[in-house]
Scaffold this active site. Sequence first.
Site, short mmCIF file in Angstrom:
data_model
loop_
_atom_site.label_atom_id
_atom_site.label_comp_id
_atom_site.label_asym_id
_atom_site.label_seq_id
_atom_site.Cartn_x
_atom_site.Cartn_y
_atom_site.Cartn_z
N LYS A 1 15.30 26.80 8.65
CA LYS A 1 15.73 26.27 9.95
C LYS A 1 15.11 27.08 11.08
CE LYS A 1 17.80 23.71 12.90
NZ LYS A 1 17.17 22.42 13.21
N GLU B 1 5.54 14.11 16.98
CA GLU B 1 6.89 14.39 16.48
C GLU B 1 7.28 13.41 15.38
OE1 GLU B 1 8.63 16.81 16.49
OE2 GLU B 1 10.61 16.12 15.88
N CYS C 1 32.08 24.82 18.65
CA CYS C 1 33.16 25.71 18.21
C CYS C 1 34.09 24.96 17.26
CB CYS C 1 33.98 26.17 19.42
SG CYS C 1 32.99 26.96 20.68
N LYS D 1 8.39 14.59 11.61
CA LYS D 1 9.68 14.19 11.02
C LYS D 1 9.47 13.57 9.65
CE LYS D 1 12.34 15.99 12.72
NZ LYS D 1 11.56 16.85 13.47
N TRP E 1 30.86 28.93 19.04
CA TRP E 1 29.42 28.67 19.21
C TRP E 1 29.19 28.88 20.70
CZ3 TRP E 1 24.82 27.74 16.94
CH2 TRP E 1 23.83 27.17 17.70
N GLY F 1 34.51 23.10 23.62
CA GLY F 1 34.03 22.22 24.70
C GLY F 1 33.42 23.04 25.82
C1 AGP Z 1 11.29 20.78 13.30
O1 AGP Z 1 11.91 19.68 12.63
C2 AGP Z 1 10.97 21.88 12.34
N1 AGP Z 1 12.15 22.32 11.68
C3 AGP Z 1 10.16 23.01 12.96
O2 AGP Z 1 8.92 22.48 13.32
C4 AGP Z 1 10.76 23.66 14.21
O3 AGP Z 1 10.70 22.77 15.30
C5 AGP Z 1 9.91 24.91 14.55
O4 AGP Z 1 10.00 25.81 13.48
C6 AGP Z 1 10.35 25.60 15.84
O5 AGP Z 1 11.65 26.08 15.68
P1 AGP Z 1 12.45 26.58 17.00
O6 AGP Z 1 12.58 25.38 17.88
O7 AGP Z 1 13.76 27.09 16.48
O8 AGP Z 1 11.62 27.65 17.64
#
Ligand code: AGP
Length: 608
Positions: free
Chosen positions: A603, A481, A2, A485, A75, A102
């Site tokens: 995202k 992972e 927030c 990345k 948030w 918080g």
């Molecule tokens: C992760 O760095 C990526 N941006 C992507 O793989 C992401 O994890 C995937 O699209 C799943 O998204 P979510 O966790 O919002 O479902």
Amino acid sequence: MCGIVGYVGEKQAAPILLDGLSKLEYRGYDSAGIAVFDGEKINMTKAKGRLKVLEELTHNGATMPGALGIGHTRWATHGEPSDVNAHPHLNRAETIAVVHNGIIENYLKLKKKLTGKGYEFISDTDTEVIAHLLDYYYDGNPLRAITKVMHRMEGSYALGIIFRDHPDELYAVRKDSPLIVGSTDGGCIIASDVPAVLKYTRDVYFIENEEIVRMKSDSMEFFNVDEEPIEKEATHIEWDVDAAEKGGYEHFMLKEMYEQPKAIEDTFSPRIKGNDIVIEELGMSDEEIRAVRKIMIVACGSAYHAGVTGKYVLEGMARIPVEVDLASEFRYRDPILDEGTLVIVISQSGETADSLAALRESRARGAKVLGIVNVVGSSIAREADNVMYTWAGPEIAVATTKAYSCQLIALYLLALKFSKIRGKITETELERYIEDLKRIPDQVELLLNNKNKIQKFANRYVAAKDVFFIGRGIDYAISLEGSLKLKEISYIHSEAYAAGELKHGTISLIEEGTLVTAVLTQEELYKKMISNIVEVRTRGAFVLAVTNEGNDEINRAADYVVYIPETNRFFTNSLAIIPLQLFGYYIAVGRGCDVDKPRNLAKSVTVE
Ligand code: AGP
């Protein structure tokens, strides 16, 4: 997380509050509100949605006259995004208004006590408890009421507070959530973060834990929790707005990596009570937990990788069969589910189309679905039978870091809960696991602060063409992972392989200078991993090894070694991921990539 703002002075408060909130939008939010004292009463306008909704409702503040006010971008943590759950929150007499950033961890206990004393609640938030608690202790002295409330609250808070019968005073108080105050021409301003005040002043006071500020248009007084006056020094801010939004970090991704210790602690601490794991939101009785015959973890991307770690931890600890599947595959493969299957859908955004479809498919086939989600009130959170939130706060960078780390923590907590109830671990073993869990935030912080070694190494590989990540068991999960990345933010081709799989084809790709990152944190697999490292090195690979402190024999096998602190074998992914995040980040920075918004990526992938 927030955002809070507040103003007291000679100017109209509402436009200043709205402007301050607009500078905090980057923090992520789902609703917003302001409260302004108009000389007689406290007026409040708040609404779900973007700040624009609030600006339209108040005609950019014109409908809310007054020179004292507070504002908030929410948030959601407790209570879904809605008008009534938005801040500010008032006491019933509407003589006190409060905004909060918080989590009040003991809010349910306080809410129960206040309800017993006749207080009525209209929202599902923890913050409304603060408004009524201030009312309960208020006897005309705001400072006294605030300190009494501070002694009752557990958790984190940055508060902005106004009292109708103290119309020229603005109060603020902080514990564990950020809060700054500054003076403007003819007034004082409070905010969660620097961007909201830079327009008015570059000289700010960073409020420390359990400090209280009383502001008037021409004065600012600081007190400790014993109501004793204290002196504070102002800090001159050199940052520009863009740097300020990132808290001085170059990218949101780096800022969020450094938020991992707190995010991890925020995720496990409300769920550890003494030597017990308490996951109230799980919605499953001990009998139902014992009746689970199989767990199906479904997710995409990094969330899927967290699920692969979850498989090793849940099977290894709780001895429950676990299958992990990509949501985009699961939803079309006519999955075999029944009432003995617990489906866990992991998602940071809670809006990933494939994961949401997999959830619906699972429920349609009679399986119980648990969501592990970061965004409160998101589609997956709402449609799952039960949801376990990761308290990572908003994640702005497309490449997930802190949310992924919190997904691991959520899976550890589930594994511990299931293991204990199904009689697979003893009280003593549980105690040891909890101790290990509690050490993770500091260990992550230590790895982050020792970033120079991995940064130097990364700078040598900005021109790499192919990078391989190999590991066995849980180290294969973290290799997945680490590889994602790297490739998603640096655009370098990378693959993760179960190390034992190399000889079944991939090793043909290894040539002089190929970088292979070997993760080996499982002692019983060290020897196997070392022979895989020898295999690739004899074919010309350069090997970066990520391993446990004390594993000295690796020095003879690998070219470059990064060590992680000691923890139990199930939790090593939470530590090994840190050098891998830093590795990908610094290579991407070295290549001049748009780290926070990589090309072609969103995202949240809300379409198939
Ligand atoms: C992760 O760095 C990526 N941006 C992507 O793989 C992401 O994890 C995937 O699209 C799943 O998204 P979510 O966790 O919002 O479902």
